[in-house]
Design a protein around this motif. Structure first.
Motif, PDB file in Angstrom:
ATOM      1  N   UNK A  94     -10.051  -7.245  -5.873  1.00 22.66           N
ATOM      2  CA  UNK A  94     -10.149  -7.064  -4.435  1.00 22.66           C
ATOM      3  C   UNK A  94     -10.841  -6.166  -4.092  1.00 22.66           C
ATOM      4  N   UNK A  95     -11.471  -6.185  -2.963  1.00 24.06           N
ATOM      5  CA  UNK A  95     -12.448  -5.086  -2.535  1.00 24.06           C
ATOM      6  C   UNK A  95     -11.819  -4.329  -1.497  1.00 24.06           C
ATOM      7  N   UNK A  96     -12.747  -3.468  -0.746  1.00 24.48           N
ATOM      8  CA  UNK A  96     -12.146  -2.505   0.255  1.00 24.48           C
ATOM      9  C   UNK A  96     -11.610  -3.471   1.442  1.00 24.48           C
ATOM     10  N   UNK A  97     -12.361  -4.353   1.751  1.00 22.95           N
ATOM     11  CA  UNK A  97     -12.146  -5.222   3.100  1.00 22.95           C
ATOM     12  C   UNK A  97     -10.578  -5.846   2.884  1.00 22.95           C
ATOM     13  N   UNK A  98     -10.175  -6.377   1.368  1.00 21.65           N
ATOM     14  CA  UNK A  98      -8.732  -6.988   1.404  1.00 21.65           C
ATOM     15  C   UNK A  98      -7.935  -5.915   1.410  1.00 21.65           C
ATOM     16  N   UNK A  99      -8.054  -4.696   1.001  1.00 24.21           N
ATOM     17  CA  UNK A  99      -7.179  -3.588   0.919  1.00 24.21           C
ATOM     18  C   UNK A  99      -6.936  -3.380   2.402  1.00 24.21           C
ATOM     19  N   UNK A 100      -8.041  -3.074   3.119  1.00 28.23           N
ATOM     20  CA  UNK A 100      -7.739  -2.742   4.804  1.00 28.23           C
ATOM     21  C   UNK A 100      -7.073  -3.770   5.420  1.00 28.23           C
ATOM     22  N   UNK A 101      -7.127  -5.072   5.015  1.00 27.22           N
ATOM     23  CA  UNK A 101      -6.613  -6.373   5.763  1.00 27.22           C
ATOM     24  C   UNK A 101      -5.052  -6.184   5.472  1.00 27.22           C
ATOM     25  N   UNK A 102      -4.896  -5.646   4.117  1.00 25.13           N
ATOM     26  CA  UNK A 102      -3.389  -5.521   3.750  1.00 25.13           C
ATOM     27  C   UNK A 102      -2.687  -4.592   4.424  1.00 25.13           C
ATOM     28  N   UNK A 103      -3.561  -3.285   4.688  1.00 25.73           N
ATOM     29  CA  UNK A 103      -3.056  -2.233   5.447  1.00 25.73           C
ATOM     30  C   UNK A 103      -2.450  -2.617   6.993  1.00 25.73           C
ATOM     31  N   UNK A 104      -3.647  -3.534   7.439  1.00 27.41           N
ATOM     32  CA  UNK A 104      -3.301  -3.851   8.886  1.00 27.41           C
ATOM     33  C   UNK A 104      -2.385  -4.705   8.779  1.00 27.41           C
ATOM     34  N   UNK A 105      -2.172  -5.853   8.068  1.00 26.22           N
ATOM     35  CA  UNK A 105      -0.931  -6.627   8.133  1.00 26.22           C
ATOM     36  C   UNK A 105       0.375  -6.157   7.857  1.00 26.22           C
ATOM     37  N   UNK A 106       0.437  -5.157   7.278  1.00 27.02           N
ATOM     38  CA  UNK A 106       1.688  -4.284   6.939  1.00 27.02           C
ATOM     39  C   UNK A 106       2.068  -3.498   8.064  1.00 27.02           C
ATOM     40  N   UNK A 107       1.181  -3.013   8.749  1.00 27.86           N
ATOM     41  CA  UNK A 107       1.315  -1.987   9.847  1.00 27.86           C
ATOM     42  C   UNK A 107       1.853  -3.176  10.985  1.00 27.86           C
ATOM     43  N   UNK A 108       1.224  -4.249  11.309  1.00 23.62           N
ATOM     44  CA  UNK A 108       1.475  -5.135  12.335  1.00 23.62           C
ATOM     45  C   UNK A 108       3.120  -5.753  12.010  1.00 23.62           C
ATOM     46  N   UNK A 109       3.294  -5.939  10.796  1.00 26.27           N
ATOM     47  CA  UNK A 109       4.630  -6.578  10.506  1.00 26.27           C
ATOM     48  C   UNK A 109       5.748  -5.288  10.579  1.00 26.27           C
ATOM     49  N   UNK A 110       5.406  -4.015  10.328  1.00 27.09           N
ATOM     50  CA  UNK A 110       6.314  -3.075  10.385  1.00 27.09           C
ATOM     51  C   UNK A 110       6.426  -2.450  11.821  1.00 27.09           C
ATOM     52  N   UNK A 152      -7.893   3.034  -5.610  1.00 28.68           N
ATOM     53  CA  UNK A 152      -8.337   2.555  -6.930  1.00 28.68           C
ATOM     54  C   UNK A 152      -9.780   2.257  -6.506  1.00 28.68           C
ATOM     55  N   UNK A 153     -10.153   1.647  -5.516  1.00 31.52           N
ATOM     56  CA  UNK A 153     -11.469   1.317  -5.179  1.00 31.52           C
ATOM     57  C   UNK A 153     -12.407   2.520  -5.023  1.00 31.52           C
ATOM     58  N   UNK A 154     -11.974   3.406  -4.441  1.00 31.05           N
ATOM     59  CA  UNK A 154     -12.582   4.652  -4.382  1.00 31.05           C
ATOM     60  C   UNK A 154     -13.042   5.338  -5.605  1.00 31.05           C
TER      61      UNK A 154
END
Length: 83
Positions: free
Chosen positions: A1-17, A46-48
């Motif tokens: 999973x790249x950096x874009x996928x990680x950012x999408x996970x963070x954004x989706x988690x913030x929206x749900x929370x 990990x990616x960085x």
């Protein structure tokens, strides 16, 4: 999973929370959002670290030998006109 996928996970988690007030039986959406944000942050770190490791430049082990510049005499005889 790249950096874009990680950012999408963070954004989706913030929206749900923080942005939803849905109630589902048996599922705590706030907890799911926090878990998604934590997984996204772990992915970003990990990616960085992998990207930082790839950027390390290793100097060549063999010496680089440069050519000396050629000096041309312009006396009229060495360039083919006087011969």
């Amino acid at each position: 999973m790249g950096l874009g996928g990680c950012i999408i996970l963070i954004a989706a988690g913030a929206i749900l929370t923080f942005a939803t007030d849905w109630d589902m039986e048996g599922v705590n959406l706030d907890l799911v959002g926090v878990i998604l944000m934590i997984v996204g942050l772990i992915g970003v770190t990990t990616f960085s670290s992998i990207a930082r490791r790839r950027r390390v430049v290793v100097p060549p082990t063999t010496p680089v030998v440069g050519e000396e510049p050629h000096h041309h005499r312009r006396d009229g005889y060495s360039d083919g006109y006087g011969v």
